[in-house]
Design a protein around this motif. Structure first.
Motif, PDB file in Angstrom:
ATOM      1  N   ARG A 243      -8.487 -18.131  93.065  1.00 24.83           N
ATOM      2  CA  ARG A 243      -7.791 -19.021  91.794  1.00 24.83           C
ATOM      3  C   ARG A 243      -8.588 -18.630  90.566  1.00 24.83           C
ATOM      4  O   ARG A 243      -8.276 -18.994  89.401  1.00 24.83           O
ATOM      5  CB  ARG A 243      -8.431 -20.510  92.150  1.00 24.83           C
TER       6      ARG A 243
ATOM      7  N   ILE B   4       5.418 -20.770  85.372  1.00 23.51           N
ATOM      8  CA  ILE B   4       4.467 -20.031  85.325  1.00 23.51           C
ATOM      9  C   ILE B   4       4.894 -18.664  85.651  1.00 23.51           C
ATOM     10  O   ILE B   4       4.795 -17.569  84.691  1.00 23.51           O
ATOM     11  CB  ILE B   4       3.236 -20.122  86.139  1.00 23.51           C
ATOM     12  N   VAL B   5       5.881 -18.534  86.604  1.00 27.41           N
ATOM     13  CA  VAL B   5       6.443 -17.153  87.269  1.00 27.41           C
ATOM     14  C   VAL B   5       7.352 -16.704  86.148  1.00 27.41           C
ATOM     15  O   VAL B   5       7.470 -15.752  85.721  1.00 27.41           O
ATOM     16  CB  VAL B   5       7.054 -17.438  88.592  1.00 27.41           C
TER      17      VAL B   5
ATOM     18  N   ALA C   9      -0.133 -14.273  87.690  1.00 28.17           N
ATOM     19  CA  ALA C   9       0.659 -15.649  88.216  1.00 28.17           C
ATOM     20  C   ALA C   9      -0.605 -16.486  88.777  1.00 28.17           C
ATOM     21  O   ALA C   9      -0.369 -17.765  88.893  1.00 28.17           O
ATOM     22  CB  ALA C   9       1.682 -15.438  88.999  1.00 28.17           C
ATOM     23  N   GLN C  10      -1.554 -15.856  89.290  1.00 27.16           N
ATOM     24  CA  GLN C  10      -2.689 -16.649  89.755  1.00 27.16           C
ATOM     25  C   GLN C  10      -3.469 -17.194  88.605  1.00 27.16           C
ATOM     26  O   GLN C  10      -4.443 -17.871  89.007  1.00 27.16           O
ATOM     27  CB  GLN C  10      -3.733 -15.505  90.623  1.00 27.16           C
ATOM     28  N   GLU C  11      -3.178 -17.105  87.430  1.00 27.78           N
ATOM     29  CA  GLU C  11      -3.894 -17.559  86.316  1.00 27.78           C
ATOM     30  C   GLU C  11      -5.421 -17.221  86.336  1.00 27.78           C
ATOM     31  O   GLU C  11      -6.239 -18.033  86.244  1.00 27.78           O
ATOM     32  CB  GLU C  11      -3.563 -19.057  85.933  1.00 27.78           C
TER      33      GLU C  11
ATOM     34  N   VAL D 245       6.078 -25.587  96.294  1.00 28.90           N
ATOM     35  CA  VAL D 245       6.340 -25.101  94.896  1.00 28.90           C
ATOM     36  C   VAL D 245       6.776 -26.157  93.897  1.00 28.90           C
ATOM     37  O   VAL D 245       7.612 -26.893  94.131  1.00 28.90           O
ATOM     38  CB  VAL D 245       7.110 -23.937  94.965  1.00 28.90           C
TER      39      VAL D 245
ATOM     40  N   ARG E 149       1.155 -17.485  93.056  1.00 31.14           N
ATOM     41  CA  ARG E 149       0.780 -19.092  92.944  1.00 31.14           C
ATOM     42  C   ARG E 149       0.156 -19.675  94.244  1.00 31.14           C
ATOM     43  O   ARG E 149      -0.316 -20.761  94.278  1.00 31.14           O
ATOM     44  CB  ARG E 149       2.108 -19.830  92.590  1.00 31.14           C
TER      45      ARG E 149
ATOM     46  N   LEU F  83       5.837 -14.809  92.609  1.00 28.98           N
ATOM     47  CA  LEU F  83       5.617 -16.465  93.099  1.00 28.98           C
ATOM     48  C   LEU F  83       4.399 -16.416  94.357  1.00 28.98           C
ATOM     49  O   LEU F  83       3.741 -17.280  94.107  1.00 28.98           O
ATOM     50  CB  LEU F  83       7.055 -17.051  93.682  1.00 28.98           C
TER      51      LEU F  83
ATOM     52  N   HIS G 237      -2.770 -21.855  94.504  1.00 25.69           N
ATOM     53  CA  HIS G 237      -2.956 -23.408  93.723  1.00 25.69           C
ATOM     54  C   HIS G 237      -1.774 -24.038  94.261  1.00 25.69           C
ATOM     55  O   HIS G 237      -1.733 -25.190  94.014  1.00 25.69           O
ATOM     56  CB  HIS G 237      -2.396 -22.919  92.240  1.00 25.69           C
ATOM     57  N   ILE G 238      -0.900 -23.687  95.364  1.00 31.90           N
ATOM     58  CA  ILE G 238       0.148 -24.479  95.843  1.00 31.90           C
ATOM     59  C   ILE G 238      -0.366 -25.228  96.825  1.00 31.90           C
ATOM     60  O   ILE G 238      -1.131 -24.835  97.737  1.00 31.90           O
ATOM     61  CB  ILE G 238       1.058 -23.570  96.229  1.00 31.90           C
TER      62      ILE G 238
ATOM     63  N   ASP H  25       4.940 -24.525  88.578  1.00 34.37           N
ATOM     64  CA  ASP H  25       4.755 -22.926  89.380  1.00 34.37           C
ATOM     65  C   ASP H  25       5.951 -22.077  88.965  1.00 34.37           C
ATOM     66  O   ASP H  25       5.534 -20.909  88.633  1.00 34.37           O
ATOM     67  CB  ASP H  25       4.515 -23.100  90.736  1.00 34.37           C
TER      68      ASP H  25
END
Length: 250
Positions: A76, A115-116, A151-153, A108, A100, A97, A103-104, A112
């Protein structure tokens, strides 16, 4: 500082690979790790991501000790792009995707998906979203893998030789993608590189490894002919071509 490394050491059995590694990195900074083959560059990157556990030392991200977090918590905070990856029969959208996943919780969410979509737009990959990874060129695949990490931010992005096996055009595009992401998303990037001239073009900080430890670390001021000759064992000159610093072996 988003990343603070203090006294990190790592050994394979009794063979010391890293000794007394210490540096800091702020958001918005792009750090290139440089050095000869076997200097410990990839090992250092894996220690930062807790793939390998250092023998001693601390690794802090935003003040948290990475070594005390589980792998989900690390994912994360840190995006990692390995040297090799499997392309597989997965679409570009689904590949991104997957970023993510840390974080899921149950399924989804619209957030999410948003963000993708945003990451695909940022990296210019929207037109490829429904194509399969194994249908893309090497440069396009590398951008998708970077998009998945973004995408993991994460606060920190780690990349292990992201331009290996790419032609000159794709090398420039991939590193420009990383540079733009660092600036636009306020990340810190740590990139293992072999090409000194690409590092000079895109990075703003440099870490030179030699004999398992840091020989020099800093901005352009450490990329001197004397330092590079000492690290690589080859005399060089550092010049500028149309304002871009370049290293030329003698």
């Amino acid at each position: 500082m988003i990343l603070a490394i203090d006294g990190v050491e790592f050994s394979y059995n009794s063979h010391a690979v890293l000794q007394d590694i210490e540096f800091t990195l702020a958001r918005g900074e792009f750090l290139a790790i440089l050095g000869n083959n076997g200097a410990g560059k990839s090992t250092l990157l894996k220690c930062l991501n807790k793939i390998l556990k250092p023998r001693r030392g601390t690794i802090l991200i935003a003040g948290e000790n990475i070594l005390k977090l589980n792998q989900l918590e690390v994912a994360r905070r840190i995006g990692y792009v390995a040297q090799r990856y499997e392309s597989g029969r997965v679409t570009v959208f689904d590949a991104v995707l997957l970023g993510r996943k840390p974080h899921i919780k149950w399924d989804v969410t619209p957030a999410d998906l948003e963000i993708v979509y945003r990451i695909l737009h940022l990296l210019g990959l929207e037109e490829f979203s429904l194509r399969y990874l194994d249908e893309l060129s090497g440069g396009e695949q590398q951008k998708v893998i970077i998009a998945r990490a973004l995408a993991q931010e994460p606060g920190v992005l780690l990349l292990d030789e992201p331009t290996s096996n790419l032609d000159l055009k794709n090398q420039l595009e991939v590193l420009r993608t990383v540079q733009n992401a660092v600036r636009e998303q306020n990340l810190a990037a740590v990139v293992v590189m072999h090409d000194i001239n690409l590092a000079l073009r895109f990075a703003d900080k440099f870490l030179l490894l030699k004999n398992s430890t840091i020989f020099a670390c800093g901005g352009l001021e450490v990329m001197t002919p004397a330092n590079l000759a000492a690290v690589y064992g080859v005399p060089v000159v550092v010049a500028r071509m149309q304002g871009v610093p370049v290293v030329v072996p003698l």
